[in-house]
Design an enzyme around this catalytic site. Structure first.
Site, mmCIF file in Angstrom:
data_model
loop_
_atom_site.group_PDB
_atom_site.id
_atom_site.type_symbol
_atom_site.label_atom_id
_atom_site.label_comp_id
_atom_site.label_asym_id
_atom_site.label_seq_id
_atom_site.Cartn_x
_atom_site.Cartn_y
_atom_site.Cartn_z
ATOM 1 C CB CYS A 105 -0.666 0.061 1.217
ATOM 2 S SG CYS A 105 -2.067 1.304 1.406
ATOM 3 C CB CYS A 150 1.119 0.420 -41.119
ATOM 4 S SG CYS A 150 1.880 -1.264 -41.234
ATOM 5 C CB CYS A 184 -4.887 -1.132 -40.118
ATOM 6 S SG CYS A 184 -6.304 -1.539 -41.172
#
Ligand SMILES: Cc1cc2nc3c(=O)[nH]c(=O)nc-3n(C[C@H](O)[C@H](O)[C@H](O)COP(=O)(O)O)c2cc1C
Ligand code: SF4
Ligand code: SF4
Length: 420
Positions: free
Chosen positions: A135, A384, A388
């Site tokens: 924590c 790419c 796409c």
């Protein structure tokens, strides 16, 4: 039907899906409902000296249409008395004896305090302890949580103290707010812990309200850094789990936590080396019933692949991660566009032109244009394909270079040999 039973350091559960220590495991009422929904185990909200929480305490990171791709919290450990929590743990275990209940613990760094807490908690029937060394807010300022998890010597020391009196397996939950999580995991292993779990939340500020200039979540106009979790942290958690799974000095199993929302996320953690998984944010976002899809999905996946059990997945991709210097320099892929699927949005063209290697050509054809990859120039970076919007429109194709596999390490040695 495959066998979904999981085994973490001898702690067996009917399935590998546990709720992580967090608001969903605050009370007996919640854990009973979670078990009714199908969760294999629950790590109880961290027990210790009850604290006082602030309001407000959570904030979300939304991304465009997607709500809560991550969340941040400044909540502390349980705010309920220990005897109330223990009574409810006993009731849950009695009602669901075959499910796993782990007691998460936090205490000050003193042997006597840890001995007393461990002994008191194991008076009720539990399957293991999880030591919360993760924590990163509030408790750490009091010398607990990540203040311990950031010091391997303290991790080792408290693990030893706990093991001196624990009658059930001890899991050490690690903080990701450290340069290299393996040091924490090694210390837990040296201290005799039976397993490690990771990750707890990551230090974060989630943002500022541009109207009021208040940070969020704010408490009377102020905030403090919180703990970041949810889908956005999954890649960080996967890397840490795998780092520990491959480390010969971490000789204990791992419970994977961080951004798990679906059976697919869970399967990735298992493949990269976790023996089971824990879930917090996804249960907070969607409720306990997500576990139904997780169980069905994992079952179907194992059946489809002809695998008999969850154990058949654990660690199977772990050693496919290596250091960069060992990757094959002679492996080549290139992009290829399926003209029948292309909708001519030009996203790939812009991406390659502006941010890759300028190797998608726009060929004009009677007023329209066709996009074609210059395969000689393409470096196979994947950009790419990533941008796409049409599924399977751009495929990455492997090219035979005719060269034998050679890594950077091997190439360096070869070139050194030539020059000497
Ligand atoms: C609101 C909140 C409270 C949490 N409280 C605890 C806690 O008491 N003890 C603990 O070990 N982890 C606590 N966690 C951390 C989670 O158990 C878990 O490690 C983390 O959220 C990453 O998992 P996730 O991406 O599935 O949320 C808390 C997380 C949240 C969001
Ligand atoms: S893979 Fe990279 S370099 Fe090749 S065409 Fe696509 S964006 Fe350009
Ligand atoms: S991003 Fe895809 S759909 Fe758009 S132009 Fe390129 S290949 Fe065609």
């Amino acid at each position: 039907m495959a066998n979904l039973e999981s085994n973490l350091a001898g702690i067996k559960s009917p399935n590998p899906f546990w709720l992580a220590s967090a608001p969903p495991t605050n009370s007996g009422y919640q854990v009973m409902r979670a078990f009714e929904a199908g969760w294999g185990g629950a790590v109880w909200k961290t027990l210790g000296t009850p604290i006082v929480n602030v309001t407000s305490r959570f904030a979300a990171l939304d991304y465009k249409q997607n709500k809560m791709i991550a969340m941040n919290n400044i909540e502390l450990i349980t705010d309920r008395p220990l005897d109330v929590n223990l009574k409810e743990i006993a009731e849950c275990k009695k009602a669901f004896p075959e499910r796993t209940i782990i007691a998460s613990l936090m205490e000050i760094c003193e042997q006597k305090a840890w001995h007393e807490l461990v002994k008191r908690v194991q008076e009720v029937d539990i399957d293991g302890f999880e030591l919360n060394f993760g924590c990163p807010h509030g408790m750490s300022e009091r010398g607990m949580g990540s203040a311990v998890g950031q010091h391997p010597d303290l991790i080792k020391q408290v693990s030893e103290w706990t093991k001196e009196v624990a009658r059930v397996p001890v899991i050490v939950k690690l903080t990701p707010n450290i340069t290299d999580i393996r040091f924490g995991a090694r210390a837990a292993s040296e201290g005799g812990a039976d397993a490690v779990s990771m990750i707890n939340t990551i230090n974060s500020l989630i943002g500022v309200d541009l109207e009021t200039w208040n940070p969020v979540p704010h408490v009377d106009g102020m905030s403090s850094h919180g703990g970041y979790c949810g889908p956005a942290v999954k890649p960080i958690a996967l890397n840490m789990v795998n780092d520990c799974a491959r480390d010969p000095e971490v000789r204990i199993p791992i419970s994977g936590i961080g951004g798990i929302e679906t059976w697919k996320d869970a399967a990735e953690f298992l493949l990269l080396g976790a023996s089971n998984v824990q879930v917090c944010t996804a249960a907070m976002h969607h409720g306990f019933r997500i576990v139904e899809d997780m169980i069905d999905g994992l079952n179907n996946y194992l059946d489809e692949r002809g695998l008999a059990s969850v154990q058949d997945l654990v660690g199977k991709s772990a050693n496919r991660i290596t250091t960069w210097e060992n990757l094959n320099l002679n492996y080549k892929i290139i992009a290829r566009i399926d003209q029948d699927k292309c909708i001519h949005c030009n996203k790939c063209y812009v991406a390659c032109e502006d941010a890759a290697h300028q190797c998608i050509d726009r060929i004009s054809n009677n007023g329209s244009s066709t996009l074609v990859v210059d395969e000689q120039e393409c470096v196979g970076c994947n950009l790419c394909q990533m941008v796409c919007p049409v599924e399977q429109c751009i495929e990455m194709i492997e090219i035979d270079t005719g060269l034998p596999p050679e890594s950077w390490k091997q190439r360096s040695l070869r070139l050194e040999g030539v020059s000497s």
